[in-house]
Design an enzyme around this catalytic site. Sequence first.
Site, mmCIF file in Angstrom:
data_model
loop_
_atom_site.group_PDB
_atom_site.id
_atom_site.type_symbol
_atom_site.label_atom_id
_atom_site.label_comp_id
_atom_site.label_asym_id
_atom_site.label_seq_id
_atom_site.Cartn_x
_atom_site.Cartn_y
_atom_site.Cartn_z
ATOM 1 N N TYR A 20 0.831 -1.203 0.000
ATOM 2 C CA TYR A 20 0.000 0.000 0.000
ATOM 3 C C TYR A 20 0.867 1.254 0.000
ATOM 4 O O TYR A 20 0.676 2.174 -0.802
ATOM 5 C CB TYR A 20 -0.919 0.000 1.223
ATOM 6 C CG TYR A 20 -1.716 1.263 1.389
ATOM 7 C CD1 TYR A 20 -2.749 1.588 0.510
ATOM 8 C CD2 TYR A 20 -1.452 2.147 2.438
ATOM 9 C CE1 TYR A 20 -3.481 2.757 0.652
ATOM 10 C CE2 TYR A 20 -2.179 3.310 2.595
ATOM 11 C CZ TYR A 20 -3.198 3.611 1.705
ATOM 12 O OH TYR A 20 -3.919 4.781 1.860
ATOM 13 N N LYS A 33 1.268 4.275 -2.905
ATOM 14 C CA LYS A 33 1.008 5.683 -2.610
ATOM 15 C C LYS A 33 2.229 6.547 -2.925
ATOM 16 O O LYS A 33 2.113 7.665 -3.448
ATOM 17 C CB LYS A 33 0.608 5.840 -1.141
ATOM 18 C CG LYS A 33 -0.817 5.412 -0.845
ATOM 19 C CD LYS A 33 -1.812 6.293 -1.593
ATOM 20 C CE LYS A 33 -3.235 6.089 -1.163
ATOM 21 N NZ LYS A 33 -4.186 6.938 -1.901
#
Length: 222
Positions: free
Chosen positions: A104, A108
């Site tokens: 994740y 990002k």
Amino acid sequence: MKLLITGDQGFIGKNLSARLNESEEFSVLPFTRNDSINTLQEKISRADFVVHLAGVNRPKNNSEFKTINFGLTELICQLIRNEGGREIPLILASSTQAKLDNPYGKSKYAAEVIAEELFLETGNPVAVYQLPSVFGRWCKPNYNSVVATFCHNIANNLPIKINDPNTQLTLVYIDDVVTDIISLLNNQFIGFSRPIIRPEYSIPLGDLARQIEGFKENRNTS
């Protein structure tokens, strides 16, 4: 001013749209997961600003992190480039987890990089928010907020899981996030920036659970 919001039906998107719909200064162009790429292109061609909030943090497959968190950001930046030099200021909602070495966080961080490259190559204004945990109205339990999860579980007499009660949690309130984004839009931001939401709240995970449990006890005895 026409404002394209991706993730319009998500937690932050719903709150931002609700506030903007109270104003006569902005017209919201929503983009959700049910819309097509052609729809995205058409709305960017009409937009004065883009607020990119869409993303995933608990997908069924880790490949979705790259496809959505990075891939959609890359597409938006390319579509802005395709506007032939017309500036469409971009606000990107990232996460403090962009500093971490997990799927994740990596997705990002990659999205942040592609957004900054848009600015460096074209001069198109870009603002990147590295958001900590956000709490407030319309936040889903067991999805994107430990506050919402604790509130839901404690209120319904369900167990909560705390691995380390001393883990320090940094929080920002959704209304403060929305207010800061609207302030940025109103001030016609330029260049590349990394705005920080204020105030930030810091609390150990165990203390947060005890406070919420206390709210429930007070309500039951009042």
